[in-house]
Write an enzyme that holds these catalytic residues in place. Structure first.
Site, PDB file in Angstrom:
ATOM      1  CE  LYS A  28       9.282 -25.242  -9.917  1.00 33.26           C
ATOM      2  NZ  LYS A  28      10.515 -26.153 -10.255  1.00 33.26           N
ATOM      3  CE  LYS A  69      -0.728   4.689   9.364  1.00 34.21           C
ATOM      4  NZ  LYS A  69      -1.183   4.839   8.306  1.00 34.21           N
ATOM      5  CD  GLU A  73      -2.550   3.330   3.649  1.00 33.15           C
ATOM      6  OE1 GLU A  73      -2.561   4.312   4.667  1.00 33.15           O
ATOM      7  OE2 GLU A  73      -3.803   3.127   3.147  1.00 33.15           O
TER       8      GLU A  73
END
Lengths: 405, 405
Positions: B93, B168, B171
């Site tokens: 909140k 890698k 993404e």
């Protein structure tokens, strides 16, 4: 038929060539490079290439305030049919590339076809409750942490006696030894039946679904087996895809209310993040939220009115076959705000209150009644002040909180 | 022993009484109300009550710039031992309550005990690769979307030939019919073996783990069965808890590299969101990232230097029994930056490049060699310019990109 999803960004830069920037996004986030490709390769890669749809530049009113709205179309073929893939494609790396905010996403039919959307939606919730053409009334547990089952049962009962349509857990009530989910559901649903004998009204109890991601579905089934007829879920703490999987699960056959916890980390900055209508409206609906909570423009935790209307529109606009989601503007709501809420949202809204119910001078049951009286008055076109002369609960409420218009 | 987790916030307000604000957070996000409780109830509730640890006010240098750093201690007893519960408690909140940014979290021992952290960590990765006391070198696929297995294999092979330690995936490469994960792993690991015959070096291939949340673990096992020896994961698109579950799974016994996709939606605003050292450092490590990628301060996609150093510290500082995570500053890296990277990060860093490898005038293999030469030179205390006189790949690289110091 369009085979692309279109992202709209607001991009701030005092010097950038926004057309060039748009082109670099369209290429960089899809095929990676373009101009240096041989022609034969271009023919093969064209179906993967992002396209600049539109660039609208705005001149700067002050230094640092020159911006453009950029629309890029991303071929569906580049990403799988899930929200993480779409978000990583359109705003993964790009989110870190200067002052840029993701304003909107326009899904292709093909992408949309992977999403059943809300299992119940607004219409389904109205059917469960047997309430058409009237705003619903939700109340929120007040203090919950550290309280035992008896205390929660009594709090629930008092709220239910006020004739509310939904009661939701506090979003910070996690699985705990004092009030574990299945026992909480059992005692609260008993209290609901007991209250129904007085009010004649059914209600939904949205119990907070928490814990490890891989256990959420079984936790939901445990709650449902114990009698839960709705769930509350902190979507942004888990990811939209988790909501999508829960809402698509036929064994989790109760409405899900999406809580906006953590949303303030995304939407309020003009320069960064994700705009509220997308974050708390469109994506929540796509992921399957039957009810979507968001900060109201009325209370203490505020959101600008136009963003609220943007969320409302995203939840309610025609988007077949996806069902509409019930808008639940929240925080700082008291009965004196009901005319305003209904003017802004119409009847397709859940009036949701915590302090405005529990803080009523005659207690939570009177608090619920005051809200229902405010709703009745407004639907009948009677001013709250006039209605209050014959409705003491409403009178007490507007005596302390006033009436806003 | 402390039984609380401490959150530090930066809170902007031109008029607020920050002491009062801090107290309202401490009460509001725990027991809900305090002063009005009867004394007997207070005794019972005290263990749940949040406490103000510290409030440090800063005077405004300009309108809108008055702020305070507020520390609140949240009793462990209030939340379950998972990251969503902690985040929703401390910033659910509250994130929507004005200009407030979550700067840091200090975990209790008890909370920490639920997190095994990285399965391998920096030390484990060094052991797998057999490389101690030297920075590692990672390269990133360039264009991947729309390319077939042969093209990816060749791209992989050229990168591997350059003697990189890790490669890698991009993404944004999701599960797709052209290069499905298990086939991609198979051909790339073949290329890795083939290159090893030339380089004598092992390498890790971090393959992108994508798809529906509930299928990620089985998808990871499929990749591992096909020979994958590392995974890349878009953590923020799925939630920290998903990384935590993947990294805790003994059947997913390979290092996981955490990609920062979407991070720009959280960290860059001074007024909102979550600070980079927490977002991309501490929480990634807690959730089990063996390698943590983040925008470098050097390149095109930049992050201020002190935030980079904050991330580094969060990944590497002593936090037993949690292993350290390898820092991977990314974006805009070329060989001429290696002395700067090693000065800022020391040897415990992964030098990570995409364009700086593939854009080398003699190709990706030469690009990798140029980086390794830059690392060798820097470790030997030789200037890149001097080293380049006898190392042609490095010479070509610094001819086009220069040397930064």
């Amino acid at each position: 038929m369009r085979h692309t999803c279109i992202a709209t960004y607001r991009c701030y830069d005092d010097k950038a060539d926004f057309q060039k920037k748009a082109l670099s996004i369209a290429v960089g986030l899809t095929v990676g490079s373009w101009t240096e490709l041989p022609e034969a390769k271009k023919a093969e890669m064209e179906k993967h290439l992002g396209q600049v749809v539109q660039v609208t530049e705005y001149s700067a009113s002050a230094p640092g305030e020159r911006y453009a709205d950029i629309q890029i179309a991303y071929p569906d073929i580049n990403f799988s049919r899930d929200i993480p893939a779409l978000l990583v494609t359109v705003f993964g790396k790009l989110s870190m590339d200067g002052k840029i905010k993701l304003l909107d996403l326009d899904f292709s039919e093909n992408f949309l076809s992977a999403f059943p959307g809300p299992q119940f939606g607004m219409k389904g919730i109205r059917e469960i409750l047997g309430i058409q053409e009237r705003p619903l009334l939700m109340s929120i547990f007040k203090s919950v942490i550290g309280h035992d089952l008896d205390a929660l049962r009594e709090q629930f009962y008092q709220q239910a006696l006020g004739g509310v349509d939904l009661i939701k857990d506090d979003e910070i009530l996690f699985e705990n030894p004092l009030t574990p989910i299945e026992k909480r559901v059992t005692v609260c649903m008993e209290a609901a039946s007991q209250a129904e004998q007085h009010t004649g009204k059914k209600l939904l109890y949205a119990v907070n679904l928490t814990g490890p991601t891989s256990k959420l579905a079984s936790q939901a089934r445990k709650a449902i087996d114990a009698g839960a007829n709705a769930l509350l879920f902190n979507v942004l703490a888990y990811g939209y895809d988790v909501l999508h999987e829960l809402s698509s699960d036929p064994t989790i056959n109760v409405p899900i209310a999406a809580h906006p916890a953590m949303a303030g980390a995304f939407y309020p900055s003009p320069h960064y993040g994700i705009a509220a209508p997308l974050l708390l409206g469109k994506l929540m609906r796509l992921a399957g939220a039957d009810l979507a909570l968001f900060p109201s423009p009325y209370g203490s935790v505020v959101m600008p009115k136009e963003e609220n209307m943007g969320i409302k529109d995203a939840l309610l606009r025609d988007l077949p076959p996806i069902r509409t989601s019930f808008p639940v503007p929240s925080a700082g709501i008291h009965p004196g705000l009901v005319p305003l809420i209904l003017r802004d949202f119409g009847q397709d809204v859940v009036v949701n209150a915590g302090g405005g119910v529990h803080g009523h001078p005659q207690g939570a049951a009177a608090g619920g009644r005051a809200f229902n009286q405010a709703i009745d008055a407004t639907l009948q076109g009677v001013s709250l002040q006039d209605y209050a002369t014959t409705h003491p609960e409403l009178k007490s409420a507007i005596d302390i909180w006033g009436v806003k218009s």
